[in-house]
Design an enzyme around this catalytic site. Sequence first.
Site, PDB file in Angstrom:
ATOM      1  N   HIS A  35     -28.513-105.742 -13.882  1.00  0.00           N
ATOM      2  CA  HIS A  35     -27.902-104.779 -14.792  1.00  0.00           C
ATOM      3  C   HIS A  35     -27.597-103.433 -14.140  1.00  0.00           C
ATOM      4  O   HIS A  35     -27.107-102.524 -14.808  1.00  0.00           O
ATOM      5  CB  HIS A  35     -28.797-104.584 -16.017  1.00  0.00           C
ATOM      6  N   CYS A  77     -30.415-111.407 -28.802  1.00  0.00           N
ATOM      7  CA  CYS A  77     -29.690-111.701 -27.563  1.00  0.00           C
ATOM      8  C   CYS A  77     -30.613-111.465 -26.375  1.00  0.00           C
ATOM      9  O   CYS A  77     -31.487-110.606 -26.412  1.00  0.00           O
ATOM     10  CB  CYS A  77     -28.410-110.879 -27.441  1.00  0.00           C
ATOM     11  N   GLU A 124     -21.911-110.642 -18.072  1.00  0.00           N
ATOM     12  CA  GLU A 124     -22.559-111.854 -18.538  1.00  0.00           C
ATOM     13  C   GLU A 124     -21.598-112.991 -18.849  1.00  0.00           C
ATOM     14  O   GLU A 124     -20.487-112.764 -19.323  1.00  0.00           O
ATOM     15  CB  GLU A 124     -23.373-111.540 -19.804  1.00  0.00           C
TER      16      GLU A 124
END
Length: 188
Positions: A35, A77, A124
């Site tokens: 990330h 999520c 993603e």
Amino acid sequence: MAHTRNTVVSFDNEPLILVDEQNQILGYDSKLACHQGQGQLHRAFSVFVFNSDNDLLLQQRSAMKPLWPLYWSNSCCSHPRRGEDDMASVKRRLKEELSISPHPKFLYRFRYKAVFGDAGAENELCSVYVARSDKKIILNENEVADCRYIAPEALDEELRQNAECFTPWFKLEWPLIRKKYWLQVESL
């Protein structure tokens, strides 16, 4: 208001699955590394949990989240971890974040990228699932600040009026579910 608990279930060093656009595994890296900056393409999932009235359970992300803290999003999520298949990770995370164990159904997969200022990015290949549950929610406050059920039409309007309050992936997923996959939701 749902009850809460505060179990730590997410770690910067958990090994995520790096993939190409065809979902082929390329390797593994830590959640933190995946990330940072513009992000590395990795597997992820989004789950939309509906009650028996077809109201959607929205989640407000914890203030402790480095990316999109306190933004509203889909019910749950996260990411599959190294050695974990998608469905196992979806079920694990629903239990960890919301204390529920529904039977999710896969809808579709898509790629997206979203940058959150200097804090990092999501990059993603995201699998989207739907599930139905009327069970009592117990929030993991390390992951979730708040939750609420909302009728689909009310959510459509809220997104039109206050889109900036929602995560970028949710703003991509919800309209597609409404347009293309609503029959699957109703048949849960």
